[in-house]
Design an enzyme around this catalytic site. Structure first.
Site, PDB file in Angstrom:
ATOM      1  N   ARG A 154      54.304 -25.297  -1.021  1.00 58.02           N
ATOM      2  CA  ARG A 154      54.846 -26.532  -0.439  1.00 58.02           C
ATOM      3  C   ARG A 154      56.098 -26.913  -1.216  1.00 58.02           C
ATOM      4  O   ARG A 154      56.104 -26.820  -2.453  1.00 58.02           O
ATOM      5  CB  ARG A 154      53.856 -27.710  -0.541  1.00 58.02           C
ATOM      6  CG  ARG A 154      52.522 -27.494   0.089  1.00 58.02           C
ATOM      7  CD  ARG A 154      52.578 -27.252   1.566  1.00 58.02           C
ATOM      8  NE  ARG A 154      53.178 -28.330   2.328  1.00 58.02           N
ATOM      9  CZ  ARG A 154      53.456 -28.238   3.635  1.00 58.02           C
ATOM     10  NH1 ARG A 154      53.207 -27.119   4.292  1.00 58.02           N
ATOM     11  NH2 ARG A 154      53.982 -29.246   4.276  1.00 58.02           N
ATOM     12  N   HIS A 185      59.127 -17.288  -9.394  1.00 58.82           N
ATOM     13  CA  HIS A 185      59.703 -16.843  -8.116  1.00 58.82           C
ATOM     14  C   HIS A 185      59.859 -15.322  -8.146  1.00 58.82           C
ATOM     15  O   HIS A 185      60.335 -14.767  -9.143  1.00 58.82           O
ATOM     16  CB  HIS A 185      61.064 -17.519  -7.906  1.00 58.82           C
ATOM     17  CG  HIS A 185      61.684 -17.145  -6.596  1.00 58.82           C
ATOM     18  ND1 HIS A 185      61.259 -17.686  -5.392  1.00 58.82           N
ATOM     19  CD2 HIS A 185      62.672 -16.264  -6.288  1.00 58.82           C
ATOM     20  CE1 HIS A 185      61.967 -17.154  -4.411  1.00 58.82           C
ATOM     21  NE2 HIS A 185      62.823 -16.294  -4.920  1.00 58.82           N
ATOM     22  N   ASP A 239      64.079 -23.417  -5.216  1.00 56.63           N
ATOM     23  CA  ASP A 239      64.255 -22.256  -6.083  1.00 56.63           C
ATOM     24  C   ASP A 239      65.499 -22.362  -6.964  1.00 56.63           C
ATOM     25  O   ASP A 239      66.266 -21.404  -7.121  1.00 56.63           O
ATOM     26  CB  ASP A 239      64.271 -20.959  -5.251  1.00 56.63           C
ATOM     27  CG  ASP A 239      62.940 -20.728  -4.562  1.00 56.63           C
ATOM     28  OD1 ASP A 239      61.900 -21.104  -5.132  1.00 56.63           O
ATOM     29  OD2 ASP A 239      62.931 -20.180  -3.447  1.00 56.63           O
ATOM     30  N   ALA A 243      54.843  -7.977 -13.464  1.00 63.37           N
ATOM     31  CA  ALA A 243      55.841  -8.566 -14.371  1.00 63.37           C
ATOM     32  C   ALA A 243      55.639 -10.078 -14.466  1.00 63.37           C
ATOM     33  O   ALA A 243      55.763 -10.668 -15.547  1.00 63.37           O
ATOM     34  CB  ALA A 243      57.247  -8.236 -13.871  1.00 63.37           C
TER      35      ALA A 243
HETATM   36  C1  GRF Z   1      53.971 -14.901  -6.613  1.00 60.34           C
HETATM   37  O1  GRF Z   1      54.579 -13.736  -6.169  1.00 60.34           O
HETATM   38  C2  GRF Z   1      54.999 -15.917  -6.989  1.00 60.34           C
HETATM   39  O2  GRF Z   1      56.195 -15.353  -7.409  1.00 60.34           O
HETATM   40  C3  GRF Z   1      55.225 -16.681  -5.707  1.00 60.34           C
HETATM   41  O3  GRF Z   1      53.974 -16.709  -5.092  1.00 60.34           O
HETATM   42  C4  GRF Z   1      53.200 -15.590  -5.506  1.00 60.34           C
HETATM   43  C5  GRF Z   1      51.888 -16.124  -5.973  1.00 60.34           C
HETATM   44  O4  GRF Z   1      50.942 -15.130  -6.179  1.00 60.34           O
HETATM   45  N1  GRF Z   1      55.778 -17.966  -5.993  1.00 60.34           N
HETATM   46  P1  GRF Z   1      49.541 -15.489  -6.825  1.00 60.34           P
HETATM   47  O5  GRF Z   1      48.872 -16.544  -5.936  1.00 60.34           O
HETATM   48  O6  GRF Z   1      49.773 -16.009  -8.207  1.00 60.34           O
HETATM   49  O7  GRF Z   1      48.786 -14.204  -6.818  1.00 60.34           O
END
Ligand code: GRF
Length: 205
Positions: free
Chosen positions: A93, A111, A147, A175
């Site tokens: 959100r 991100h 972002d 990563a």
């Molecule tokens: C990650 O790839 C993050 O960069 C993005 O949402 C994804 C979340 O993955 N903002 P998770 O729920 O932590 O597995």
């Protein structure tokens, strides 16, 4: 040692949350998770939190007439747990300027791209479509524009020939799981300063 208290906001799987849970399980780690909040009732990250004995809350955005009311409610729920830092970890959100300003330099996000490239919800697909050979992930303080905000840590991740979105996502996620706890540690140890909208980091590594 007083630990930095974290509120982690999720919408789904919660693999980054899991990496924080794992880091916080080390008694030497300088942070602890006070709350996991999801805007989705079926976020599997909620189970990961519950399994670790962490307080959880669900605030469904669908129950609010507008973003400001939703943001105000999550702000109230978060503050009840007295966190020092709010960690967005796959929270899908957009947060409004009032919330973002209230948590200025105490709100971070992960991100799946090397910002400022590939902002938005389709960062990995956009990177593949652009044909870049290297992408990655970015941990940053949150500002009102989507972002954006001072960058705390980034990791470059190679795009391999023939990669599909799932393969590249998995590589980027690995990563992410490394830099999220590392960045939280740096913040908890007071090593991160924001000066002129850039971070200065006193990183022993
Ligand atoms: C990650 O790839 C993050 O960069 C993005 O949402 C994804 C979340 O993955 N903002 P998770 O729920 O932590 O597995």
């Amino acid at each position: 040692m007083r630990k930095l208290r974290l509120a982690v906001l999720i919408s789904g799987r919660g693999s980054n949350l899991q990496s924080l849970i794992k880091a916080c399980a080390d008694p030497e780690f300088p942070a602890e998770i006070a709350l996991v909040l999801s805007n989705k009732t079926d976020a599997s990250g909620l189970e990961k939190a519950a399994k670790a004995g962490i307080a959880t809350a669900i605030v469904s955005h669908t129950g609010f007439p507008n973003r400001a009311d939703f943001d105000a409610e999550i702000d109230t729920v978060i503050r009840a747990h007295h966190p020092d830092l709010v960690c967005l970890a796959g929270f899908m959100r957009l947060l409004g300027a009032t919330f973002v300003e209230a948590w200025h330099d105490r709100l971070i996000n992960i991100h799946p791209a090397l910002l400022p490239s590939f902002k938005g919800a389709n960062a990995i697909g956009d990177a593949l479509a652009a044909g870049v050979k290297v992408t990655g992930c970015t941990l940053h303080f949150v500002r009102a524009a989507m972002d954006s905000g001072p960058i705390i840590a980034q990791t470059a991740v190679p795009v391999h020939p023939g990669d599909d979105e799932a393969q590249l996502s998995a590589r980027i996620r690995q990563a992410e799981h490394e830099i999220y706890p590392r960045a939280v540690r740096l913040i908890a140890e007071g090593r991160v300063r924001v000066i002129d909208e850039k971070t200065e980091i006193d990183d022993p590594k």
